[in-house]
Design a protein around this motif. Structure first.
Motif, PDB file in Angstrom:
ATOM      1  N   PHE A  62      11.157  32.725   0.957  1.00  0.00           N
ATOM      2  CA  PHE A  62      10.808  32.972  -0.439  1.00  0.00           C
ATOM      3  C   PHE A  62      11.058  34.447  -0.733  1.00  0.00           C
ATOM      4  CE2 PHE A  62       8.225  29.413   1.007  1.00  0.00           C
ATOM      5  CZ  PHE A  62       8.549  28.453   0.058  1.00  0.00           C
ATOM      6  N   VAL A  83      -0.977  36.394   1.897  1.00  0.00           N
ATOM      7  CA  VAL A  83      -0.779  35.609   0.680  1.00  0.00           C
ATOM      8  C   VAL A  83      -2.065  34.868   0.342  1.00  0.00           C
ATOM      9  CG1 VAL A  83       0.527  33.728  -0.380  1.00  0.00           C
ATOM     10  CG2 VAL A  83       1.677  35.337   1.162  1.00  0.00           C
ATOM     11  N   THR A  85      -3.927  32.004  -1.774  1.00  0.00           N
ATOM     12  CA  THR A  85      -3.689  30.776  -2.532  1.00  0.00           C
ATOM     13  C   THR A  85      -4.655  29.702  -2.070  1.00  0.00           C
ATOM     14  OG1 THR A  85      -1.993  29.194  -3.232  1.00  0.00           O
ATOM     15  CG2 THR A  85      -1.929  29.887  -0.926  1.00  0.00           C
ATOM     16  N   ILE A 116      -1.482  25.821   4.292  1.00  0.00           N
ATOM     17  CA  ILE A 116      -0.802  26.718   3.372  1.00  0.00           C
ATOM     18  C   ILE A 116       0.724  26.661   3.538  1.00  0.00           C
ATOM     19  CG2 ILE A 116      -0.585  29.105   2.590  1.00  0.00           C
ATOM     20  CD1 ILE A 116      -3.250  27.684   1.961  1.00  0.00           C
ATOM     21  N   SER A 117       1.212  26.603   4.771  1.00  0.00           N
ATOM     22  CA  SER A 117       2.662  26.562   4.953  1.00  0.00           C
ATOM     23  C   SER A 117       3.260  25.346   4.251  1.00  0.00           C
ATOM     24  CB  SER A 117       3.013  26.541   6.441  1.00  0.00           C
ATOM     25  OG  SER A 117       2.543  25.359   7.072  1.00  0.00           O
ATOM     26  N   LEU A 120       3.124  25.845   0.358  1.00  0.00           N
ATOM     27  CA  LEU A 120       4.145  26.771  -0.142  1.00  0.00           C
ATOM     28  C   LEU A 120       5.518  26.109  -0.132  1.00  0.00           C
ATOM     29  CD1 LEU A 120       3.069  30.097   1.623  1.00  0.00           C
ATOM     30  CD2 LEU A 120       2.686  29.451  -0.760  1.00  0.00           C
ATOM     31  N   LEU A 124       6.049  25.573  -4.102  1.00  0.00           N
ATOM     32  CA  LEU A 124       6.442  26.853  -4.693  1.00  0.00           C
ATOM     33  C   LEU A 124       7.825  26.735  -5.324  1.00  0.00           C
ATOM     34  CD1 LEU A 124       4.816  29.449  -4.812  1.00  0.00           C
ATOM     35  CD2 LEU A 124       6.109  30.307  -2.862  1.00  0.00           C
ATOM     36  N   LEU A 130       2.684  34.826  -6.995  1.00  0.00           N
ATOM     37  CA  LEU A 130       1.809  34.849  -5.826  1.00  0.00           C
ATOM     38  C   LEU A 130       1.073  36.178  -5.777  1.00  0.00           C
ATOM     39  CD1 LEU A 130       3.940  33.407  -2.866  1.00  0.00           C
ATOM     40  CD2 LEU A 130       1.956  32.335  -3.946  1.00  0.00           C
TER      41      LEU A 130
END
Length: 391
Positions: A62, A83, A85, A116-117, A120, A124, A130
């Motif tokens: 990203f 990050v 989120t 989370i991985s 994203l 995303l 972010l």
């Protein structure tokens, strides 16, 4: 105010007259200093997804730009941003070069069951925003202590900080020897494979060796794991060269075992902080009587909740709406430091506690596991980040 002794010194009268005649300095140095600090070490950044690069079937990069399109704060190759989120946070190494501050690249690999991985990678999109910290961590090259001949053992997405280091070496033409030994599950899972091949041709000091754990018949390179024999065959005698290690948690104790078998001093092995231990009960100091599935009560002020002993205290706090400042989530940065008022926790060996922490009851909640009912104090735990601290 004039000091009563001032006039007893020769020339004092003239100096005092000159001082009285000066135009008062009304500059707000506090505000100016704060602005400079915030520009280089911001607590938070708001970043816009400018591009998404498919690296492999399991990995995306990203490309993040400042939402204002201004240049981003400088960083050292190997550092990370945290990050924020989904009511939690995760650290990701910057894989782009520190020579380019128009964007940060974060290379994220899908982790089976990863909260989370997966989010994203799956959700995303270009244009999304972010919130992150500024760059952090001590896992970067220090020429004074690390020398100009280094070896990097990477596994999976652990190649991200190595890629940042390689890009910097090539782009600045640094006189540095950098030997990357990169372990992947299969050839299709090698991240940055094409660019790594091209970087070898661009700089005589860059060496890259791939080691595949599950090769196909077409693979003609090294196979298996990053064993002591494999490392020695590829690098020759380490001769005290600094060795960096970054990858999944299981790589770290294994790498130490293999490197020490080669006579490498522990102080010449550097690890990237990469999450809490996958199984804290496997650590020798986990109490034999503690059941990781057992529930205990955690109390913070007027709030109490139940959680499993085998769950990191920070995760449990976040799930219950209590969010201490956090960054590395690996026991290193100390931002999530809390004080244990009552009860007992298991602090994982990854935690870099101060010598006085045990005496006064402090721990890092990201790698602390409540093995009895506990009462914790967050507000009396000043967190001093070791980003002054990823030798």
């Amino acid at each position: 105010m004039k000091h009563p002794l001032a006039e007893r010194f020769d020339g004092a009268a003239e100096i005092l007259t000159e001082i009285d005649a000066r135009i008062p300095d009304t500059r707000d140095y506090t505000t100016e200093t704060r602005a400079t600090i915030d520009a280089y070490h911001p607590k938070r950044l708001l970043l816009r997804v400018a591009a998404i690069i498919d690296e492999t079937a399991t990995t995306k990069t990203f490309r993040l730009k400042n939402h204002t399109d201004d240049a981003l704060p400088p960083f050292s190759a190997g550092q990370y941003v945290n990050v924020f989120t989904d009511s939690t946070s995760r650290p990701y190494a910057i894989s782009s070069s520190p020579t380019t501050l128009g964007h940060y690249d974060l290379t994220v690999r899908r982790v089976p069951g990863g909260r989370i991985s997966n989010m994203l990678i799956d959700t995303l999109r270009i244009g999304h925003l972010l919130t992150t910290t500024g760059p952090m961590g001590t896992f970067h090259h220090n020429p004074l202590f690390h020398g100009d001949r280094v070896v990097f053992l990477a596994g999976g997405s652990g190649v991200a900080p190595a890629m940042s280091m390689i890009r910097e070496i090539v782009e600045l033409g640094l006189e540095r020897s950098f030997h990357l030994i990169y372990g992947s599950r299969d050839a299709a899972d090698i991240i940055f494979r094409t660019e790594l091949d091209s970087r070898i041709a661009e700089h005589p000091g860059i060496t890259v060796d791939h080691v595949i754990a599950e090769p196909t018949p077409q693979w003609t390179g090294r196979t298996g794991f990053l064993t002591a024999d494999t490392i020695q065959d590829l690098t020759g005698p380490l001769d005290g060269r600094m060795v960096y290690v970054c990858g999944p948690q299981a790589l770290y104790p294994y790498a130490v075992e293999q490197l020490t078998a080669l006579g490498q001093p522990r102080k010449r092995i550097r690890f990237e902080a990469n999450g809490a231990p996958s199984d804290p009960t496997a650590q020798p100091h986990w109490p034999a009587s503690a059941d990781p599935a057992a529930e205990v009560t955690v109390t913070v002020g007027d709030t109490s909740f139940r959680t499993r002993s085998g769950r990191p205290l920070l995760d449990a706090l976040e799930d219950n709406g209590i969010r201490p400042e956090a960054a590395c989530r690996s026991g290193e940065c100390s931002l999530c430091r809390v004080r244990i008022v009552k009860g007992e926790v298991h602090t994982a060996s990854e935690s870099r506690l101060r010598l006085s922490d045990n005496q006064f009851g402090y721990t890092h909640s990201c790698v602390a596991y409540p093995i009895t009912d506990v009462e914790i104090d967050i507000h009396s735990s000043p967190s001093i980040p070791r980003a002054i601290r990823r030798a």
